[in-house]
Enzyme design. Sequence first.
Site, mmCIF file in Angstrom:
data_model
loop_
_atom_site.group_PDB
_atom_site.id
_atom_site.type_symbol
_atom_site.label_atom_id
_atom_site.label_comp_id
_atom_site.label_asym_id
_atom_site.label_seq_id
_atom_site.Cartn_x
_atom_site.Cartn_y
_atom_site.Cartn_z
ATOM 1 N N LYS A 26 -3.036 -1.669 -1.430
ATOM 2 C CA LYS A 26 -3.485 -0.460 -0.572
ATOM 3 C C LYS A 26 -4.222 0.784 -0.785
ATOM 4 C CE LYS A 26 0.021 1.593 3.183
ATOM 5 N NZ LYS A 26 1.152 1.344 3.575
ATOM 6 N N SER A 100 1.697 0.046 7.568
ATOM 7 C CA SER A 100 0.603 0.357 7.670
ATOM 8 C C SER A 100 -0.139 0.230 6.188
ATOM 9 C CB SER A 100 1.065 2.051 7.115
ATOM 10 O OG SER A 100 1.213 2.561 5.791
ATOM 11 N N SER A 124 6.152 -0.458 6.625
ATOM 12 C CA SER A 124 5.031 -0.615 6.268
ATOM 13 C C SER A 124 4.787 -1.906 5.225
ATOM 14 C CB SER A 124 4.463 0.412 5.624
ATOM 15 O OG SER A 124 4.427 1.788 6.400
#
Lengths: 408, 408
Positions: A26, A100, A124
């Site tokens: 990420k 996310s 997330s």
Amino acid sequence: MTVWITRVDPVEPATGPLHGLTMALKDNIDLAGVPTTAGDPRNDQPAEHNAFVVDRLVEAGAVPLGKTNLDQYATGLVGTRSPYGACHSVFSELHVSGGSSSGSAVAVATGAVDFALGTDTAGSGRVPAAFNALVGIKPSRGLVSAQGVMPACRSLDCVTVMARTVGTARKVLDVMATFDPDDAWSRRASDLPRGRSTRTPGAAAVIGVPDLPLELDPLHEQAWQETLDQAHRLGEVVKVDVRPLLEAAELLYSGPWLAERWLAFGDKMVDDPAVDPTVRTIVRNGAGLTAAEAFAGFDRLATLARASESLWAQLDALLLPVTSTHPTLAAVAADPIGVNSQLGRFTNMVNLLDLCAVAFPGPARADGLPFGIQLLAPAGHDNVVIDLAAVWCGEPTRSSEVLLAVAG
Amino acid sequence: MTVWITRVDPVEPATGPLHGLTMALKDNIDLAGVPTTAGDPRNDQPAEHNAFVVDRLVEAGAVPLGKTNLDQYATGLVGTRSPYGACHSVFSELHVSGGSSSGSAVAVATGAVDFALGTDTAGSGRVPAAFNALVGIKPSRGLVSAQGVMPACRSLDCVTVMARTVGTARKVLDVMATFDPDDAWSRRASDLPRGRSTRTPGAAAVIGVPDLPLELDPLHEQAWQETLDQAHRLGEVVKVDVRPLLEAAELLYSGPWLAERWLAFGDKMVDDPAVDPTVRTIVRNGAGLTAAEAFAGFDRLATLARASESLWAQLDALLLPVTSTHPTLAAVAADPIGVNSQLGRFTNMVNLLDLCAVAFPGPARADGLPFGIQLLAPAGHDNVVIDLAAVWCGEPTRSSEVLLAVAG
């Protein structure tokens, strides 16, 4: 859709337990030599060092393939809040990927990598796992170092792993869970709260399920009822009062923690096309909160934590859906804050209440979209929820005590 | 001086381990039927119930004799911040009693009661013990319920006990340390952090002392040097770096915790003769703090806690003076905030860093005033520091493992 923000050439893997496994990071996790944008293209300076956890994984043989798209500054559960573009579920171009950690989930679900790192403050790491039929482990807070990870809420942020099987995710977690003395929020596994002392060795696991209707969308509700029908596969099922947990979930955004985001990256929240307008709107609310309001929030949280204690005294794990619905991109665009906040109802409280969790696929919905479920337990019980998830998924367990009766 | 704000008639004592011991209660602790003023005469409504801990003590045979004067709203370490008047040390009419549990300390030191309850957020139970040659136990945070105690900083407040001997104080603590499920900040002794795992059973206790000069006033310094000369009575003495602790002590008033006082009683801080002007000046500073500043403070505290961990890994307890000086009433009147803040240098960090402590008399100063010293250890090690204090004071120990070699 933009899954990758930066791609890198694969390196020769080190010898180790993860030898040759490819991974996506990420883009709020440092990979030396490439920028950590956090979804904001203005963050264009290359990171000098790998994040602590990336170093551990590379040493163990994992091979980074790049940095993935995300809800900007890890603020969102949808996967649409990015100037790099929205991500959709691999099961439907119309439905969100979840966030996310959106690009990380899609990278794993499409097979582009063997596993991916995300972060999970409000959900997330679990919501995008749920929307792409993946396993997502949200370890106990502090079990994985956040050094070299751009903070959202530093006191709550957890680095997570997503994979297609429990076994792969667990193998990665084994490497990730290394105490880091230089991360003030890192905790030794041996310092985590002690376990339930009342359980009988060898007895079946006790699995809690909510004693109240969860107000899921109809397709989710049907899958949830099928889940409940199958829950006995995990152990003895008991109904419990989850209201303190659901109230704690609301605290994450109604309470003081938005100010922690404001502290972390509020200076970036200016009127600029590089800033996602929804993220800006939300995080700016953190600027106006007072310290007295913060302490009031902590006091309320302490009360809810106390109220939920009796629940954990009875259970090995609590079974919940990950979300109450799976929204379309259009629904999120129409109401970006409202739809997102609905998505956190069953995930937001996990870090606040110092729990660990594993998300994994439940029975698919009637429309073919995946339905994610999760098992929760107090911090330090990571192996319990991971073993139970393995049982559900038909994978080998580590035969921890809690599972002897179930797996035997 | 005003030691008592309210006196009550003694009741027939219950049968129990404290049968017939008389006690004074700091006037921020509820005693049914009398007001809990917290040093503010406007708080004139009688309490409906005893505080949880008062009920426990009365059930065990203790007899309350009344409510004692204090620095208003437990905000101060001097004993002068009260509209009921200042208290002085029983050793000198010119020198402060210490606070905020001022009347409680004087009541014990004059023999008016066998023991007294105080509260200790920044040092309020240890500083007045030091200035009156008493033993003051500041238990691990949450070990004693604060239900029915008017909060100062709810997340940090500890009910303490002061007595003339370690033995009496310990006997009282045994009764006080009862888990209270209705106090969200209460902790079970079994849930406190685990101890130092590296110690060798039967080995001498390891006592840390600072490796840097402490900048004490000359009379204190002389008594401290005598203390160091005698410290081998407690075990093996090692010099350690206490700078992270001293920096954490500064955080209590430079960091966000003033806002917690503002939350607790800011509404009382109006311009009124019933309000101590120094307390008002200090606590009003809590109103302007932002939640983002609060999180920045917690992050700094986490960093200091991590930095102090290596110290605790080496030690059974840390030996420190309680204060750096013993100010006169005149000195406090001339600089009420500055002198007070100096007094907290060695006490303020104890609750922030989740430590327990016992204050007890060291060698008297050359001018005859008492010199208080304290032993600190991580939460959960209350018995260790109490036993070591007993060794110092020539009292019986409970022969806990840590003391076998010392006492044997």
